[in-house]
Design a protein around this motif. Sequence first.
Motif, PDB file in Angstrom:
ATOM      1  N   GLY A  20      46.686  45.954  34.208  1.00 42.71           N
ATOM      2  CA  GLY A  20      45.527  45.585  33.856  1.00 42.71           C
ATOM      3  C   GLY A  20      45.043  44.134  34.240  1.00 42.71           C
ATOM      4  N   SER A  21      43.989  43.642  33.961  1.00 41.23           N
ATOM      5  CA  SER A  21      43.441  42.519  34.574  1.00 41.23           C
ATOM      6  C   SER A  21      44.431  41.048  34.438  1.00 41.23           C
ATOM      7  CB  SER A  21      42.010  42.184  33.951  1.00 41.23           C
ATOM      8  OG  SER A  21      42.091  42.194  32.518  1.00 41.23           O
TER       9      SER A  21
ATOM     10  N   THR B 203      47.623  44.182  38.657  1.00 43.20           N
ATOM     11  CA  THR B 203      46.463  44.548  38.228  1.00 43.20           C
ATOM     12  C   THR B 203      46.446  46.051  37.997  1.00 43.20           C
ATOM     13  OG1 THR B 203      45.526  42.611  39.039  1.00 43.20           O
ATOM     14  CG2 THR B 203      44.025  44.318  38.511  1.00 43.20           C
TER      15      THR B 203
ATOM     16  N   SER C 171      40.553  34.640  43.090  1.00 45.04           N
ATOM     17  CA  SER C 171      41.815  35.354  42.682  1.00 45.04           C
ATOM     18  C   SER C 171      42.854  34.484  41.766  1.00 45.04           C
ATOM     19  CB  SER C 171      42.380  35.898  43.771  1.00 45.04           C
ATOM     20  OG  SER C 171      43.188  34.962  44.332  1.00 45.04           O
TER      21      SER C 171
ATOM     22  N   GLU D 183      49.354  40.507  43.012  1.00 43.41           N
ATOM     23  CA  GLU D 183      48.355  40.757  42.281  1.00 43.41           C
ATOM     24  C   GLU D 183      47.911  41.933  42.057  1.00 43.41           C
ATOM     25  OE1 GLU D 183      43.932  38.378  41.258  1.00 43.41           O
ATOM     26  OE2 GLU D 183      45.562  37.286  42.621  1.00 43.41           O
ATOM     27  N   ARG D 184      47.411  42.506  43.427  1.00 38.78           N
ATOM     28  CA  ARG D 184      46.827  43.837  43.131  1.00 38.78           C
ATOM     29  C   ARG D 184      47.898  45.030  42.491  1.00 38.78           C
ATOM     30  NH1 ARG D 184      44.994  41.994  48.285  1.00 38.78           N
ATOM     31  NH2 ARG D 184      46.852  42.864  49.527  1.00 38.78           N
TER      32      ARG D 184
END
Length: 201
Positions: A80-81, A76, A2, A72-73
């Motif tokens: 986006g990434s 994202t 991650s 982070e989730r």
Amino acid sequence: MSITLLIIAITCVTSFLALQNLKMMNELILWPPAVSAGKQYYRLLSYGLIHADFQHLLFNMITLYFFGSEAERFYTRQIGSVGFELFYAGALVASILPSYLKNRENAAYRSLGASGAVSAVLFGFILLHPWSTIIVFVLPLPAIVYAGLYLAYTFYLSKQGTDNINHSAHLWGAAYGVVFAIALDPSLLGSFLNQLANPRF
């Protein structure tokens, strides 16, 4: 791996190397004259990759480990990434910018550590989950209670100015974490207020 774990790994390696190499430490630390006069703008980011000692590093990276995955989730999904990387880099800059501007001509000033960005991650998490439990040493506290105590204590210490900790970066980082998340998803504010009105322990 991650992005959270990658940031932790890069920060740990860089911090360990810099603690053994004074030249490297001096090249990465936030030193305002190097930015304002030397145009070394990278220092507005690189200062967050080094730490004063192992305890300083450990506290920041443990906090990032426990709360970074949720952030982070969220980022994202929203951006986006590369969402979390952009958020974290922005948090490093936003949390240190007031200190930099205040000390632009102060050759004696130095600042280092990821605390401001970590505060942004933590307070973003609290915005999402205000009644989750945060363990402070061995004491379990609702996240929103911890947030209030943390802000009050940090604000008090920033006014005292009796230690070498950049409390301003903690406060600005916390503000950035909340404002940036709400700017991306304004419904978070209503969700946060609704959760506050319906405590769940």
